[in-house]
Design a protein around this motif. Sequence first.
Motif, PDB file in Angstrom:
ATOM      1  N   LEU A 158      58.925 -37.688  15.769  1.00 19.69           N
ATOM      2  CA  LEU A 158      59.233 -37.679  17.206  1.00 19.69           C
ATOM      3  C   LEU A 158      60.674 -37.339  17.539  1.00 19.69           C
ATOM      4  O   LEU A 158      60.945 -36.776  18.597  1.00 19.69           O
ATOM      5  CB  LEU A 158      58.932 -39.063  17.815  1.00 19.69           C
ATOM      6  CG  LEU A 158      57.493 -39.500  17.864  1.00 19.69           C
ATOM      7  CD1 LEU A 158      57.397 -40.940  18.323  1.00 19.69           C
ATOM      8  CD2 LEU A 158      56.704 -38.609  18.784  1.00 19.69           C
ATOM      9  N   PHE A 159      61.641 -37.722  16.700  1.00 20.90           N
ATOM     10  CA  PHE A 159      63.047 -37.673  17.088  1.00 20.90           C
ATOM     11  C   PHE A 159      63.865 -36.757  16.185  1.00 20.90           C
ATOM     12  O   PHE A 159      63.622 -36.668  14.988  1.00 20.90           O
ATOM     13  CB  PHE A 159      63.667 -39.073  17.022  1.00 20.90           C
ATOM     14  CG  PHE A 159      62.921 -40.083  17.830  1.00 20.90           C
ATOM     15  CD1 PHE A 159      62.973 -40.062  19.201  1.00 20.90           C
ATOM     16  CD2 PHE A 159      62.164 -41.056  17.214  1.00 20.90           C
ATOM     17  CE1 PHE A 159      62.281 -40.983  19.955  1.00 20.90           C
ATOM     18  CE2 PHE A 159      61.469 -41.994  17.948  1.00 20.90           C
ATOM     19  CZ  PHE A 159      61.528 -41.959  19.327  1.00 20.90           C
ATOM     20  N   LYS A 160      64.874 -36.105  16.794  1.00 18.23           N
ATOM     21  CA  LYS A 160      65.875 -35.370  16.035  1.00 18.23           C
ATOM     22  C   LYS A 160      66.970 -36.345  15.615  1.00 18.23           C
ATOM     23  O   LYS A 160      67.098 -37.437  16.175  1.00 18.23           O
ATOM     24  CB  LYS A 160      66.502 -34.266  16.888  1.00 18.23           C
ATOM     25  CG  LYS A 160      65.550 -33.184  17.307  1.00 18.23           C
ATOM     26  CD  LYS A 160      66.303 -32.167  18.139  1.00 18.23           C
ATOM     27  CE  LYS A 160      65.378 -31.237  18.863  1.00 18.23           C
ATOM     28  NZ  LYS A 160      66.105 -30.376  19.796  1.00 18.23           N
ATOM     29  N   LEU A 214      65.830 -40.837  28.065  1.00 17.78           N
ATOM     30  CA  LEU A 214      66.113 -39.459  27.662  1.00 17.78           C
ATOM     31  C   LEU A 214      65.361 -39.042  26.403  1.00 17.78           C
ATOM     32  O   LEU A 214      64.977 -37.880  26.263  1.00 17.78           O
ATOM     33  CB  LEU A 214      67.614 -39.257  27.455  1.00 17.78           C
ATOM     34  CG  LEU A 214      68.454 -39.259  28.725  1.00 17.78           C
ATOM     35  CD1 LEU A 214      69.930 -39.163  28.367  1.00 17.78           C
ATOM     36  CD2 LEU A 214      68.057 -38.140  29.650  1.00 17.78           C
ATOM     37  N   VAL A 215      65.150 -39.957  25.471  1.00 18.81           N
ATOM     38  CA  VAL A 215      64.474 -39.593  24.226  1.00 18.81           C
ATOM     39  C   VAL A 215      62.978 -39.910  24.259  1.00 18.81           C
ATOM     40  O   VAL A 215      62.289 -39.734  23.256  1.00 18.81           O
ATOM     41  CB  VAL A 215      65.132 -40.262  22.994  1.00 18.81           C
ATOM     42  CG1 VAL A 215      66.562 -39.816  22.852  1.00 18.81           C
ATOM     43  CG2 VAL A 215      65.022 -41.765  23.045  1.00 18.81           C
ATOM     44  N   MET A 216      62.473 -40.326  25.410  1.00 17.98           N
ATOM     45  CA  MET A 216      61.047 -40.627  25.549  1.00 17.98           C
ATOM     46  C   MET A 216      60.234 -39.336  25.429  1.00 17.98           C
ATOM     47  O   MET A 216      60.489 -38.361  26.130  1.00 17.98           O
ATOM     48  CB  MET A 216      60.801 -41.274  26.916  1.00 17.98           C
ATOM     49  CG  MET A 216      59.361 -41.598  27.221  1.00 17.98           C
ATOM     50  SD  MET A 216      59.174 -42.377  28.831  1.00 17.98           S
ATOM     51  CE  MET A 216      59.791 -41.117  29.938  1.00 17.98           C
ATOM     52  N   PRO A 217      59.248 -39.281  24.544  1.00 17.57           N
ATOM     53  CA  PRO A 217      58.443 -38.066  24.386  1.00 17.57           C
ATOM     54  C   PRO A 217      57.578 -37.791  25.613  1.00 17.57           C
ATOM     55  O   PRO A 217      57.070 -38.718  26.242  1.00 17.57           O
ATOM     56  CB  PRO A 217      57.554 -38.371  23.184  1.00 17.57           C
ATOM     57  CG  PRO A 217      58.099 -39.589  22.562  1.00 17.57           C
ATOM     58  CD  PRO A 217      58.893 -40.310  23.575  1.00 17.57           C
ATOM     59  N   VAL A 218      57.450 -36.516  25.967  1.00 19.16           N
ATOM     60  CA  VAL A 218      56.597 -36.095  27.075  1.00 19.16           C
ATOM     61  C   VAL A 218      55.727 -34.931  26.603  1.00 19.16           C
ATOM     62  O   VAL A 218      56.110 -34.184  25.710  1.00 19.16           O
ATOM     63  CB  VAL A 218      57.419 -35.678  28.317  1.00 19.16           C
ATOM     64  CG1 VAL A 218      58.128 -36.849  28.933  1.00 19.16           C
ATOM     65  CG2 VAL A 218      58.410 -34.602  27.985  1.00 19.16           C
ATOM     66  N   TYR A 233      56.683 -30.712  26.070  1.00 20.39           N
ATOM     67  CA  TYR A 233      58.107 -30.618  25.769  1.00 20.39           C
ATOM     68  C   TYR A 233      58.380 -31.595  24.637  1.00 20.39           C
ATOM     69  O   TYR A 233      57.543 -32.416  24.290  1.00 20.39           O
ATOM     70  CB  TYR A 233      58.974 -30.989  26.979  1.00 20.39           C
ATOM     71  CG  TYR A 233      59.051 -29.916  28.024  1.00 20.39           C
ATOM     72  CD1 TYR A 233      60.015 -28.928  27.957  1.00 20.39           C
ATOM     73  CD2 TYR A 233      58.148 -29.893  29.076  1.00 20.39           C
ATOM     74  CE1 TYR A 233      60.083 -27.936  28.923  1.00 20.39           C
ATOM     75  CE2 TYR A 233      58.205 -28.898  30.042  1.00 20.39           C
ATOM     76  CZ  TYR A 233      59.183 -27.931  29.957  1.00 20.39           C
ATOM     77  OH  TYR A 233      59.250 -26.955  30.902  1.00 20.39           O
ATOM     78  N   HIS A 234      59.586 -31.549  24.110  1.00 17.13           N
ATOM     79  CA  HIS A 234      59.938 -32.506  23.060  1.00 17.13           C
ATOM     80  C   HIS A 234      60.177 -33.883  23.676  1.00 17.13           C
ATOM     81  O   HIS A 234      59.586 -34.867  23.264  1.00 17.13           O
ATOM     82  CB  HIS A 234      61.162 -32.014  22.302  1.00 17.13           C
ATOM     83  CG  HIS A 234      61.662 -32.949  21.272  1.00 17.13           C
ATOM     84  ND1 HIS A 234      60.931 -33.264  20.149  1.00 17.13           N
ATOM     85  CD2 HIS A 234      62.794 -33.673  21.198  1.00 17.13           C
ATOM     86  CE1 HIS A 234      61.606 -34.134  19.426  1.00 17.13           C
ATOM     87  NE2 HIS A 234      62.745 -34.388  20.044  1.00 17.13           N
ATOM     88  N   ASN A 235      61.078 -33.936  24.659  1.00 11.66           N
ATOM     89  CA  ASN A 235      61.363 -35.179  25.367  1.00 11.66           C
ATOM     90  C   ASN A 235      62.034 -34.861  26.700  1.00 11.66           C
ATOM     91  O   ASN A 235      62.206 -33.699  27.060  1.00 11.66           O
ATOM     92  CB  ASN A 235      62.215 -36.124  24.520  1.00 11.66           C
ATOM     93  CG  ASN A 235      63.504 -35.508  24.058  1.00 11.66           C
ATOM     94  OD1 ASN A 235      63.987 -34.551  24.639  1.00 11.66           O
ATOM     95  ND2 ASN A 235      64.071 -36.039  23.005  1.00 11.66           N
ATOM     96  N   THR A 246      65.168 -32.622  26.608  1.00 11.85           N
ATOM     97  CA  THR A 246      64.864 -31.197  26.472  1.00 11.85           C
ATOM     98  C   THR A 246      64.509 -30.584  27.817  1.00 11.85           C
ATOM     99  O   THR A 246      64.927 -29.460  28.115  1.00 11.85           O
ATOM    100  CB  THR A 246      63.702 -31.001  25.477  1.00 11.85           C
ATOM    101  OG1 THR A 246      64.032 -31.640  24.254  1.00 11.85           O
ATOM    102  CG2 THR A 246      63.433 -29.545  25.230  1.00 11.85           C
ATOM    103  N   ILE A 247      63.759 -31.305  28.643  1.00  5.47           N
ATOM    104  CA  ILE A 247      63.417 -30.811  29.983  1.00  5.47           C
ATOM    105  C   ILE A 247      64.675 -30.634  30.815  1.00  5.47           C
ATOM    106  O   ILE A 247      64.859 -29.609  31.484  1.00  5.47           O
ATOM    107  CB  ILE A 247      62.440 -31.769  30.693  1.00  5.47           C
ATOM    108  CG1 ILE A 247      61.108 -31.799  29.968  1.00  5.47           C
ATOM    109  CG2 ILE A 247      62.248 -31.383  32.145  1.00  5.47           C
ATOM    110  CD1 ILE A 247      60.161 -32.850  30.487  1.00  5.47           C
ATOM    111  N   LEU A 248      65.575 -31.621  30.783  1.00  5.30           N
ATOM    112  CA  LEU A 248      66.805 -31.536  31.559  1.00  5.30           C
ATOM    113  C   LEU A 248      67.700 -30.395  31.079  1.00  5.30           C
ATOM    114  O   LEU A 248      68.294 -29.679  31.889  1.00  5.30           O
ATOM    115  CB  LEU A 248      67.551 -32.867  31.497  1.00  5.30           C
ATOM    116  CG  LEU A 248      66.852 -34.036  32.180  1.00  5.30           C
ATOM    117  CD1 LEU A 248      67.637 -35.325  31.962  1.00  5.30           C
ATOM    118  CD2 LEU A 248      66.651 -33.774  33.657  1.00  5.30           C
ATOM    119  N   LYS A 249      67.782 -30.194  29.754  1.00  2.51           N
ATOM    120  CA  LYS A 249      68.571 -29.076  29.223  1.00  2.51           C
ATOM    121  C   LYS A 249      67.984 -27.735  29.656  1.00  2.51           C
ATOM    122  O   LYS A 249      68.709 -26.818  30.042  1.00  2.51           O
ATOM    123  CB  LYS A 249      68.628 -29.142  27.699  1.00  2.51           C
ATOM    124  CG  LYS A 249      69.563 -30.164  27.143  1.00  2.51           C
ATOM    125  CD  LYS A 249      69.537 -30.104  25.626  1.00  2.51           C
ATOM    126  CE  LYS A 249      70.387 -31.155  24.988  1.00  2.51           C
ATOM    127  NZ  LYS A 249      70.297 -31.114  23.515  1.00  2.51           N
TER     128      LYS A 249
END
Length: 107
Positions: A20-22, A64-68, A71-73, A76-79
């Motif tokens: 799930l996480f980088k 911010l790191v919650m998976p959706v 998208y990755h999380n 990533t959507i905000l970026k």
Amino acid sequence: MNGNYLIPANSKKSLLIFGLFKKEEIIMFAICLGLTLLGLVSLPINNTVVAILTLMPTLIAGFLVMPVPNYHNVLTILKSAYEFFTSRQKYVWKGWCFLNESDESKK
């Protein structure tokens, strides 16, 4: 298989921690969790406002790191949204009936 390779759809998940996480996201969450724990130890939690403000770093990082899906999380959507709205957008229309100058000169 005649030189064709089948790549599974979830092949990129193996590159992530816990699937799930980088690494950067884990570091960001750990730093925010450390700040929250430091705040809980050092600040007097007398009312709910101080408690909420103390928990804010971990709550924001967790959001911010919650998976959706798709998208990755959330980060990533905000970026992606920031990059889309701040970069120059140029769309050139070439419809199905549009002829290029170079196509006409070849005839």
